[in-house]
Design a protein around this motif. Structure first.
Motif, PDB file in Angstrom:
ATOM      1  N   GLY A 135       0.822  -1.210   0.000  1.00 53.64           N
ATOM      2  CA  GLY A 135       0.000   0.000   0.000  1.00 53.64           C
ATOM      3  C   GLY A 135       0.853   1.256   0.000  1.00 53.64           C
ATOM      4  N   ALA A 136       0.287   2.334  -0.525  1.00 53.63           N
ATOM      5  CA  ALA A 136       1.042   3.574  -0.713  1.00 53.63           C
ATOM      6  C   ALA A 136       1.502   4.183   0.613  1.00 53.63           C
ATOM      7  CB  ALA A 136       0.188   4.576  -1.489  1.00 53.63           C
ATOM      8  N   LYS A 137       0.617   4.196   1.617  1.00 54.50           N
ATOM      9  CA  LYS A 137       0.956   4.832   2.885  1.00 54.50           C
ATOM     10  C   LYS A 137       2.097   4.102   3.588  1.00 54.50           C
ATOM     11  CE  LYS A 137      -1.166   6.560   7.144  1.00 54.50           C
ATOM     12  NZ  LYS A 137      -2.440   6.669   7.920  1.00 54.50           N
ATOM     13  N   ALA A 138       1.997   2.786   3.659  1.00 55.56           N
ATOM     14  CA  ALA A 138       3.045   1.994   4.312  1.00 55.56           C
ATOM     15  C   ALA A 138       4.348   2.085   3.532  1.00 55.56           C
ATOM     16  CB  ALA A 138       2.600   0.544   4.433  1.00 55.56           C
ATOM     17  N   CYS A 139       4.241   2.110   2.212  1.00 65.32           N
ATOM     18  CA  CYS A 139       5.436   2.213   1.379  1.00 65.32           C
ATOM     19  C   CYS A 139       6.148   3.542   1.598  1.00 65.32           C
ATOM     20  CB  CYS A 139       5.062   2.050  -0.092  1.00 65.32           C
ATOM     21  SG  CYS A 139       6.477   2.080  -1.202  1.00 65.32           S
ATOM     22  N   GLU A 140       5.373   4.616   1.675  1.00 62.45           N
ATOM     23  CA  GLU A 140       5.953   5.939   1.915  1.00 62.45           C
ATOM     24  C   GLU A 140       6.688   5.980   3.256  1.00 62.45           C
ATOM     25  OE1 GLU A 140       4.457  10.605   2.379  1.00 62.45           O
ATOM     26  OE2 GLU A 140       3.098   9.060   1.610  1.00 62.45           O
ATOM     27  N   ALA A 141       6.079   5.395   4.267  1.00 57.86           N
ATOM     28  CA  ALA A 141       6.714   5.367   5.587  1.00 57.86           C
ATOM     29  C   ALA A 141       7.988   4.529   5.552  1.00 57.86           C
ATOM     30  CB  ALA A 141       5.739   4.800   6.609  1.00 57.86           C
ATOM     31  N   LEU A 142       7.962   3.453   4.787  1.00 55.87           N
ATOM     32  CA  LEU A 142       9.126   2.579   4.698  1.00 55.87           C
ATOM     33  C   LEU A 142      10.275   3.270   3.962  1.00 55.87           C
ATOM     34  CD1 LEU A 142      10.075  -0.203   5.498  1.00 55.87           C
ATOM     35  CD2 LEU A 142       9.119  -1.095   3.369  1.00 55.87           C
ATOM     36  N   VAL A 143       9.962   3.981   2.898  1.00 52.33           N
ATOM     37  CA  VAL A 143      10.984   4.738   2.157  1.00 52.33           C
ATOM     38  C   VAL A 143      11.647   5.750   3.087  1.00 52.33           C
ATOM     39  CG1 VAL A 143      11.356   6.441   0.347  1.00 52.33           C
ATOM     40  CG2 VAL A 143       9.949   4.431  -0.116  1.00 52.33           C
ATOM     41  N   LYS A 144      10.829   6.448   3.861  1.00 55.35           N
ATOM     42  CA  LYS A 144      11.361   7.442   4.794  1.00 55.35           C
ATOM     43  C   LYS A 144      12.278   6.787   5.824  1.00 55.35           C
ATOM     44  CE  LYS A 144       9.905  10.982   8.127  1.00 55.35           C
ATOM     45  NZ  LYS A 144       8.749  11.615   8.823  1.00 55.35           N
ATOM     46  N   LEU A 145      11.863   5.649   6.353  1.00 56.71           N
ATOM     47  CA  LEU A 145      12.656   4.942   7.361  1.00 56.71           C
ATOM     48  C   LEU A 145      13.994   4.484   6.799  1.00 56.71           C
ATOM     49  CD1 LEU A 145      12.849   3.670  10.187  1.00 56.71           C
ATOM     50  CD2 LEU A 145      11.706   1.650   9.259  1.00 56.71           C
ATOM     51  N   VAL A 146      13.980   3.921   5.584  1.00 62.35           N
ATOM     52  CA  VAL A 146      15.219   3.439   4.971  1.00 62.35           C
ATOM     53  C   VAL A 146      16.162   4.601   4.691  1.00 62.35           C
ATOM     54  CG1 VAL A 146      16.198   2.367   2.907  1.00 62.35           C
ATOM     55  CG2 VAL A 146      14.208   1.338   4.015  1.00 62.35           C
ATOM     56  N   ARG A 147      15.618   5.712   4.203  1.00 64.60           N
ATOM     57  CA  ARG A 147      16.463   6.883   3.934  1.00 64.60           C
ATOM     58  C   ARG A 147      17.074   7.431   5.207  1.00 64.60           C
ATOM     59  NH1 ARG A 147      12.519   9.993  -0.450  1.00 64.60           N
ATOM     60  NH2 ARG A 147      13.099   8.702  -2.266  1.00 64.60           N
ATOM     61  N   GLU A 148      16.286   7.483   6.269  1.00 59.15           N
ATOM     62  CA  GLU A 148      16.812   7.972   7.540  1.00 59.15           C
ATOM     63  C   GLU A 148      17.902   7.038   8.069  1.00 59.15           C
ATOM     64  OE1 GLU A 148      13.359   8.259   9.941  1.00 59.15           O
ATOM     65  OE2 GLU A 148      12.753  10.236   9.168  1.00 59.15           O
ATOM     66  N   SER A 149      17.698   5.740   7.916  1.00 58.17           N
ATOM     67  CA  SER A 149      18.700   4.768   8.376  1.00 58.17           C
ATOM     68  C   SER A 149      19.985   4.902   7.571  1.00 58.17           C
ATOM     69  CB  SER A 149      18.153   3.343   8.242  1.00 58.17           C
ATOM     70  OG  SER A 149      17.027   3.152   9.072  1.00 58.17           O
ATOM     71  N   ASP A 150      19.845   5.086   6.244  1.00 60.64           N
ATOM     72  CA  ASP A 150      21.034   5.257   5.399  1.00 60.64           C
ATOM     73  C   ASP A 150      21.783   6.539   5.766  1.00 60.64           C
ATOM     74  OD1 ASP A 150      20.484   2.928   4.088  1.00 60.64           O
ATOM     75  OD2 ASP A 150      19.659   3.852   2.287  1.00 60.64           O
ATOM     76  N   ALA A 151      21.029   7.597   6.036  1.00 56.55           N
ATOM     77  CA  ALA A 151      21.659   8.876   6.407  1.00 56.55           C
ATOM     78  C   ALA A 151      22.393   8.761   7.734  1.00 56.55           C
ATOM     79  CB  ALA A 151      20.602   9.971   6.469  1.00 56.55           C
ATOM     80  N   GLU A 152      21.772   8.054   8.679  1.00 56.49           N
ATOM     81  CA  GLU A 152      22.410   7.867   9.980  1.00 56.49           C
ATOM     82  C   GLU A 152      23.680   7.037   9.846  1.00 56.49           C
ATOM     83  OE1 GLU A 152      21.411   5.977  14.394  1.00 56.49           O
ATOM     84  OE2 GLU A 152      19.820   6.207  12.895  1.00 56.49           O
ATOM     85  N   LEU A 153      23.637   6.003   9.014  1.00 57.27           N
ATOM     86  CA  LEU A 153      24.808   5.167   8.798  1.00 57.27           C
ATOM     87  C   LEU A 153      25.927   5.971   8.140  1.00 57.27           C
ATOM     88  CD1 LEU A 153      26.075   2.360   8.920  1.00 57.27           C
ATOM     89  CD2 LEU A 153      25.030   1.857   6.701  1.00 57.27           C
ATOM     90  N   ALA A 154      25.554   6.841   7.183  1.00 57.46           N
ATOM     91  CA  ALA A 154      26.558   7.677   6.503  1.00 57.46           C
ATOM     92  C   ALA A 154      27.225   8.620   7.483  1.00 57.46           C
ATOM     93  CB  ALA A 154      25.899   8.433   5.356  1.00 57.46           C
TER      94      ALA A 154
END
Length: 284
Positions: free
Chosen positions: A261-280
């Motif tokens: 679903g679009a809503k869950a997907c949007e939240a997941l994209v945000k979470l992955v991006r935040e995790s990648d940024a934190e790792l960087a």
């Protein structure tokens, strides 16, 4: 030992199948299988630390790792052995040699355990040869591996039919029909299950979502697609975007959206991006 098979050889055999030249395709594929198995015996020994696969993509490799929790080194073989066995299965089906086709699809699943197409085709062959329990079990296994809505809907329709015919659980059947409809409402297979459920267990159809899903959970069937698979899709989409492949990033993101679903997907994209940024930040 050198491998004498190329991807072009497999493609040639697949072209023969597509053209309807089953006899020639079968002859070519059987020789390819024999050559491949000589190589497997010599070079692809499974150990506690190493296993060999022919995954189609980096996504499948990542998804296998997360779903199966296999700690071994995963070695990609030089050519897609799974396609040889899949082609043989198709040829044997055309020859109405269903047990041979079943055995070939079992090998295709072994080499690419993340292919839901192989699992669903194998499930149908088990059903055709009288093993409905294995038909249901393989359909169930698709739900934790499927990366597209079509495979999820197909698995739910199989399980819905199983609960009608074998499981004697109309509520679970109605739940499967409802979930399949949400994934792929216009699919003919889904519509046929809906008609059966409406006709055979109308009382279950009228039940609430909560009641139906609880019955399905009691049967051990998940009531939503795999969150792990959605995470893998978004992770691979993020990697593709970072590499400049916007087309692939979009394709994978849309698959995740259709899955959860679009809503869950949007939240997941945000979470992955935040995790990648934190790792960087941690690395810097």
């Amino acid at each position: 030992m050198d491998l004498t098979i190329t991807v072009a050889d497999i493609q040639q055999a697949e072209n023969l199948l597509a053209a309807g030249d089953i006899d020639r395709a079968l002859s070519v594929l059987e020789q390819l299988r024999d050559d491949a198995e000589l190589y497997m015996d010599a070079e692809c020994e499974t150990t506690d630390k190493k296993q060999f696969f022919s995954f189609e993509s980096d996504f499948e490799r990542l998804a296998y790792r997360r779903v199966e929790h296999d700690p071994r080194e995963l070695v990609q073989v030089p050519v897609p052995f799974d396609r040889i066995y899949s082609g043989l299965a198709f040829a044997y089906i055309q020859k109405q040699q269903y047990e041979k086709a079943r055995d070939m699809l079992m090998q295709a699943v072994r080499w690419n355990p993340m292919s839901c197409v192989y699992r669903l085709d194998l499930a149908e062959l088990f059903r055709a040869t009288g093993n409905v329990q294995e038909w249901a079990s393989l359909s169930h296994s698709v739900l934790e591996r499927a990366s597209d809505a079509s495979a999820v809907a197909h698995a739910y329709t199989n399980l819905g039919a199983f609960f009608l015919e074998e499981g004697k659980n109309p509520a679970a059947a109605a739940a499967c029909a409802r979930l399949a409809t949400r994934m792929l409402p216009s699919d003919e297979r889904v519509m046929r299950l809906l008609e059966r459920v409406d006709e055979e267990c109308p009382d279950a159809v009228a039940e609430s979502d909560e009641r139906l899903m609880s019955q399905l959970e009691l049967e051990g069937v998940p009531t939503s697609p795999s969150a792990e698979i959605a995470v893998c899709l978004i992770m691979c989409a993020t990697d593709a975007a970072a590499a400049g492949d916007t087309q692939e990033a979009t394709r994978l993101t849309l698959k995740a959206r259709d899955l959860i679903g679009a809503k869950a997907c949007e939240a997941l994209v945000k979470l992955v991006r935040e995790s990648d940024a934190e790792l960087a930040r941690e690395r810097s």
